[in-house]
Write a protein that holds these residues in place. Structure first.
Motif, short mmCIF file in Angstrom:
data_model
loop_
_atom_site.label_atom_id
_atom_site.label_comp_id
_atom_site.label_asym_id
_atom_site.label_seq_id
_atom_site.Cartn_x
_atom_site.Cartn_y
_atom_site.Cartn_z
N ASN A 1 2.46 1.73 -3.53
CA ASN A 1 1.55 1.97 -4.65
C ASN A 1 0.56 3.08 -4.27
O ASN A 1 -0.36 2.85 -3.49
CB ASN A 1 0.80 0.68 -5.00
CG ASN A 1 -0.15 0.85 -6.17
OD1 ASN A 1 -0.40 1.95 -6.64
ND2 ASN A 1 -0.69 -0.26 -6.63
N ARG B 1 -5.05 6.34 3.30
CA ARG B 1 -5.48 5.41 2.25
C ARG B 1 -5.86 4.06 2.85
O ARG B 1 -5.66 3.02 2.25
CB ARG B 1 -4.37 5.24 1.21
CG ARG B 1 -4.10 6.52 0.45
CD ARG B 1 -3.09 6.35 -0.67
NE ARG B 1 -1.75 6.10 -0.15
CZ ARG B 1 -1.01 5.03 -0.48
NH1 ARG B 1 -1.47 4.16 -1.32
NH2 ARG B 1 0.19 4.88 0.03
N THR C 1 0.83 -1.20 0.00
CA THR C 1 0.00 0.00 0.00
C THR C 1 0.87 1.25 0.00
O THR C 1 0.60 2.20 -0.74
CB THR C 1 -0.94 0.01 1.23
OG1 THR C 1 -1.71 -1.19 1.23
CG2 THR C 1 -1.87 1.20 1.20
N LYS D 1 -1.95 4.20 -5.63
CA LYS D 1 -3.34 3.92 -5.97
C LYS D 1 -3.96 2.85 -5.07
O LYS D 1 -5.15 2.59 -5.15
CB LYS D 1 -3.45 3.46 -7.42
CG LYS D 1 -3.09 4.55 -8.41
CD LYS D 1 -3.28 4.07 -9.82
CE LYS D 1 -2.95 5.17 -10.82
NZ LYS D 1 -3.15 4.72 -12.20
#
Length: 69
Positions: free
Chosen positions: A32, A54, A29, A34
């Protein structure tokens, strides 16, 4: 299409997931931009501060959470 879970058995681990399992997902996570980290864990829903914006952390029993979906 919505999938029904009523005919399938959900396997739950009543103990805390060891860091050895969580750590690779935290790393992926973090690396990346996204990616979103999701955690359902009764009493210990947590994400590191580096990925907290996120992350979706739900403090609850996974069986009960899935019932609500």
């Amino acid at each position: 299409m919505r999938r029904r879970w009523s005919s399938q058995k959900v396997v739950r681990n009543k103990q805390n997931t060891p860091g050895i399992i969580k750590y690779p997902f935290w790393q992926m996570t973090y690396q990346n931009p996204k990616a979103v980290y999701a955690c359902v864990n009764q009493g210990e829903a947590f994400a590191p501060k580096e990925i907290e914006e996120r992350s979706i952390c739900i403090d609850g029993d996974i069986g009960e959470v899935l019932e609500c979906l």
